[in-house]
Scaffold this motif. Sequence first.
Motif, PDB file in Angstrom:
ATOM      1  N   TYR A   1       1.097  -1.346   0.503  1.00 13.16           N
ATOM      2  CA  TYR A   1       0.356  -0.029   0.212  1.00 13.16           C
ATOM      3  C   TYR A   1       1.197   0.932  -0.080  1.00 13.16           C
ATOM      4  O   TYR A   1       0.538   1.776  -0.838  1.00 13.16           O
ATOM      5  N   ALA A   2       1.746   1.680   1.022  1.00 12.52           N
ATOM      6  CA  ALA A   2       2.309   2.582   0.681  1.00 12.52           C
ATOM      7  C   ALA A   2       3.210   2.385  -0.363  1.00 12.52           C
ATOM      8  O   ALA A   2       3.732   4.007  -0.754  1.00 12.52           O
ATOM      9  N   LEU A   3       4.135   1.468  -0.412  1.00 10.97           N
ATOM     10  CA  LEU A   3       4.664   1.745  -2.241  1.00 10.97           C
ATOM     11  C   LEU A   3       4.361   1.758  -3.464  1.00 10.97           C
ATOM     12  O   LEU A   3       3.816   2.684  -4.608  1.00 10.97           O
ATOM     13  N   LYS A   4       2.632   2.398  -3.496  1.00 15.52           N
ATOM     14  CA  LYS A   4       2.026   2.038  -4.995  1.00 15.52           C
ATOM     15  C   LYS A   4       1.941   3.383  -5.776  1.00 15.52           C
ATOM     16  O   LYS A   4       2.177   3.067  -6.643  1.00 15.52           O
ATOM     17  N   PRO A   5       2.560   4.522  -4.833  1.00 16.89           N
ATOM     18  CA  PRO A   5       3.101   5.275  -5.279  1.00 16.89           C
ATOM     19  C   PRO A   5       3.978   5.759  -6.133  1.00 16.89           C
ATOM     20  O   PRO A   5       3.989   6.414  -7.576  1.00 16.89           O
ATOM     21  N   THR A   6       5.277   4.654  -5.783  1.00 21.98           N
ATOM     22  CA  THR A   6       6.068   5.518  -6.064  1.00 21.98           C
ATOM     23  C   THR A   6       6.347   4.198  -7.632  1.00 21.98           C
ATOM     24  O   THR A   6       6.661   3.748  -8.812  1.00 21.98           O
ATOM     25  N   GLY A   7       5.030   2.536  -7.707  1.00 22.85           N
ATOM     26  CA  GLY A   7       5.558   1.722  -9.048  1.00 22.85           C
ATOM     27  C   GLY A   7       5.666   0.584  -9.228  1.00 22.85           C
ATOM     28  O   GLY A   7       5.822  -0.123 -10.081  1.00 22.85           O
ATOM     29  N   TYR A   8       6.069   0.882  -7.387  1.00 23.99           N
ATOM     30  CA  TYR A   8       6.624  -1.049  -6.943  1.00 23.99           C
ATOM     31  C   TYR A   8       6.603  -1.284  -6.103  1.00 23.99           C
ATOM     32  O   TYR A   8       5.528  -0.857  -5.557  1.00 23.99           O
ATOM     33  N   THR A   9       6.481  -2.939  -5.545  1.00 20.57           N
ATOM     34  CA  THR A   9       6.070  -3.371  -5.014  1.00 20.57           C
ATOM     35  C   THR A   9       7.034  -4.063  -3.927  1.00 20.57           C
ATOM     36  O   THR A   9       8.119  -3.953  -4.590  1.00 20.57           O
ATOM     37  N   PHE A  10       6.372  -4.872  -2.879  1.00 22.47           N
ATOM     38  CA  PHE A  10       6.797  -5.337  -1.568  1.00 22.47           C
ATOM     39  C   PHE A  10       7.636  -6.264  -2.634  1.00 22.47           C
ATOM     40  O   PHE A  10       9.044  -6.137  -2.332  1.00 22.47           O
ATOM     41  N   LYS A  11       7.384  -7.331  -3.581  1.00 22.10           N
ATOM     42  CA  LYS A  11       8.016  -8.430  -4.258  1.00 22.10           C
ATOM     43  C   LYS A  11       8.879  -7.849  -4.814  1.00 22.10           C
ATOM     44  O   LYS A  11       9.752  -8.503  -5.171  1.00 22.10           O
ATOM     45  N   ASP A  12       9.126  -7.043  -6.122  1.00 22.19           N
ATOM     46  CA  ASP A  12       9.737  -5.912  -6.489  1.00 22.19           C
ATOM     47  C   ASP A  12      10.906  -5.417  -5.392  1.00 22.19           C
ATOM     48  O   ASP A  12      12.568  -6.137  -6.311  1.00 22.19           O
ATOM     49  N   LEU A  13      11.053  -4.972  -4.734  1.00 25.41           N
ATOM     50  CA  LEU A  13      11.683  -4.760  -3.750  1.00 25.41           C
ATOM     51  C   LEU A  13      12.692  -5.769  -3.280  1.00 25.41           C
ATOM     52  O   LEU A  13      14.105  -5.778  -3.289  1.00 25.41           O
ATOM     53  N   GLU A  14      11.634  -6.716  -2.841  1.00 19.06           N
ATOM     54  CA  GLU A  14      12.886  -8.412  -2.426  1.00 19.06           C
ATOM     55  C   GLU A  14      13.421  -8.931  -3.272  1.00 19.06           C
ATOM     56  O   GLU A  14      14.655  -9.503  -2.509  1.00 19.06           O
ATOM     57  N   GLU A  15      12.522  -9.319  -4.417  1.00 18.75           N
ATOM     58  CA  GLU A  15      12.853  -9.877  -5.143  1.00 18.75           C
ATOM     59  C   GLU A  15      14.023  -9.382  -6.426  1.00 18.75           C
ATOM     60  O   GLU A  15      15.385  -9.839  -7.070  1.00 18.75           O
ATOM     61  N   ALA A  16      13.080  -8.682  -7.139  1.00 21.00           N
ATOM     62  CA  ALA A  16      13.868  -7.633  -8.574  1.00 21.00           C
ATOM     63  C   ALA A  16      14.594  -7.082  -8.268  1.00 21.00           C
ATOM     64  O   ALA A  16      15.930  -6.772  -8.746  1.00 21.00           O
ATOM     65  N   TYR A  17      14.788  -5.917  -7.312  1.00 18.92           N
ATOM     66  CA  TYR A  17      15.947  -5.190  -6.613  1.00 18.92           C
ATOM     67  C   TYR A  17      16.303  -5.890  -5.528  1.00 18.92           C
ATOM     68  O   TYR A  17      16.031  -4.410  -4.139  1.00 18.92           O
ATOM     69  N   PRO A  18      17.113  -6.536  -4.810  1.00 20.95           N
ATOM     70  CA  PRO A  18      16.817  -6.924  -3.250  1.00 20.95           C
ATOM     71  C   PRO A  18      18.259  -5.329  -3.002  1.00 20.95           C
ATOM     72  O   PRO A  18      17.875  -5.671  -1.761  1.00 20.95           O
ATOM     73  N   SER A  19      19.050  -4.540  -3.708  1.00 24.24           N
ATOM     74  CA  SER A  19      19.891  -4.083  -3.407  1.00 24.24           C
ATOM     75  C   SER A  19      19.713  -2.521  -3.472  1.00 24.24           C
ATOM     76  O   SER A  19      20.127  -1.940  -3.415  1.00 24.24           O
ATOM     77  N   GLY A  20      18.238  -2.454  -4.052  1.00 30.10           N
ATOM     78  CA  GLY A  20      17.671  -0.669  -3.669  1.00 30.10           C
ATOM     79  C   GLY A  20      17.522  -0.396  -5.292  1.00 30.10           C
ATOM     80  O   GLY A  20      17.872  -1.071  -6.770  1.00 30.10           O
ATOM     81  N   VAL A  21      15.872   1.050  -5.428  1.00 28.56           N
ATOM     82  CA  VAL A  21      17.016   1.449  -6.034  1.00 28.56           C
ATOM     83  C   VAL A  21      16.629   2.764  -6.913  1.00 28.56           C
ATOM     84  O   VAL A  21      16.305   3.352  -5.164  1.00 28.56           O
ATOM     85  N   TRP A  22      17.302   3.696  -7.184  1.00 33.71           N
ATOM     86  CA  TRP A  22      17.331   4.536  -7.871  1.00 33.71           C
ATOM     87  C   TRP A  22      16.223   5.570  -8.165  1.00 33.71           C
ATOM     88  O   TRP A  22      15.629   4.696  -9.058  1.00 33.71           O
ATOM     89  N   PHE A  23      15.870   6.397  -8.128  1.00 30.62           N
ATOM     90  CA  PHE A  23      14.672   6.997  -8.499  1.00 30.62           C
ATOM     91  C   PHE A  23      14.753   8.580  -8.442  1.00 30.62           C
ATOM     92  O   PHE A  23      15.569   9.331  -7.908  1.00 30.62           O
ATOM     93  N   GLY A  24      14.113   9.482  -9.841  1.00 31.06           N
ATOM     94  CA  GLY A  24      14.385  10.364  -9.311  1.00 31.06           C
ATOM     95  C   GLY A  24      15.937  11.592  -9.835  1.00 31.06           C
ATOM     96  O   GLY A  24      16.695  11.100 -10.611  1.00 31.06           O
ATOM     97  N   ALA A  25      16.341  12.501  -9.142  1.00 28.85           N
ATOM     98  CA  ALA A  25      17.533  12.964  -9.519  1.00 28.85           C
ATOM     99  C   ALA A  25      18.111  13.953  -8.686  1.00 28.85           C
ATOM    100  O   ALA A  25      17.214  13.928  -7.193  1.00 28.85           O
ATOM    101  N   VAL A  26      18.988  14.124  -8.376  1.00 27.80           N
ATOM    102  CA  VAL A  26      19.726  15.224  -7.950  1.00 27.80           C
ATOM    103  C   VAL A  26      19.840  16.836  -8.292  1.00 27.80           C
ATOM    104  O   VAL A  26      19.936  16.440  -8.756  1.00 27.80           O
TER     105      VAL A  26
END
Length: 366
Positions: free
Chosen positions: A175-200
């Motif tokens: 639920y919390a991740l919904k606005p980001t376009g990611y899911t719990f499963k995405d961060l656990e399995e597809a991107y276990p070391s995390g994701v970059w988003f946006g810019a500095v």
Amino acid sequence: LVRASRSHVAPLRLPHLLKDVPLGIKEHPLFYQVWDVHLGEGQSMYLYDAIMEGRPYPVEALFIAGSNPLLTWPESSRLAEALKKVKFLAVMDLFMTDTAKHAHLLLPAATFLERYELCDYYSVIFGIPYMMLRKKCIEPLGESRSDVDLWLEVARRMGFGEHFPWRSVEEVLDYALKPTGYTFKDLEEAYPSGVWFGAVNYGEYLKRGFKTPSGKVELYSETLAKHGYDPLPTPREPLESPYGEGREEYPLVLTTGSRLIFYTHSQLRNVERLRKQCPEPYVEVNPDTARAYGLRDGGLALVETRRGSVTVKVKVTPSIAPRILNMPHGWSEANVNLLTSRRPADPISGCPELKALLAKVTPLQP
């Protein structure tokens, strides 16, 4: 100036269900909301009066999670009286802290190794637009539970199930991740070391200005002026000034809150390797102050303010100015917050003054 993109997760707070105004907000409205930034917290220094005197409304039960206010809040003796007065006190923590000893119910919390956690604060703290899921390594031991599991259960039992419909931490994070376009499963399995988003974003203010009403750095604040505060930075003497009342009896100035690199507030003193580096509490004094008051390095002294007294070891060092006493906080053995004041010193935030308190010191060993 640098601004990193932030991950915008779905909110879990329900401020519209609050029946009462948070404590201290009438006195310090900008502590609650500034422009369109809704901070959403009350001023905790008003909790003492709410419990002890029912002002502005009575507080009869407390749930304290991941905090040890008896060591980290000012006027510990007054807070201890308040905790004894509440009809029900629950504490959720990893350890039997000074605060937990007052609890009617102690709930064992899961450690970071026993729970999932969304780490999305790198952009705020470090200016890095990065998000990752901290993984659960083992199942919670004994009766310990994650904070989210506990709050979901409490919400259901209190009849707020419609507002907290999730059955697990995983569902909450989805639920919390919904606005980001990611899911719990995405961060656990597809991107276990995390994701970059946006810019500095560098120098963004040159095009868009600052997030103030004028779009500029406001040395003069119309917002403060409208609320009756000084619109310009105005130097003031501390509430307890060495040039004011009480200086004859308390001729020194106590400052607190200095950080020890081995500990975080009242945490980590049970770690043997860290305790060896800084094994006991102390009060730092200048050599001139030590000579004037008969203090010796490593000797015991009694430090006193109008609130109370603490016996502590003396550490003589030239890094502290004459007439100044410095005591770190977080020690059960010598709790400096027995000496501090909760009186609001800053009219805008209501925060107390912990850096300038009139004090005196007496040697206990020749």
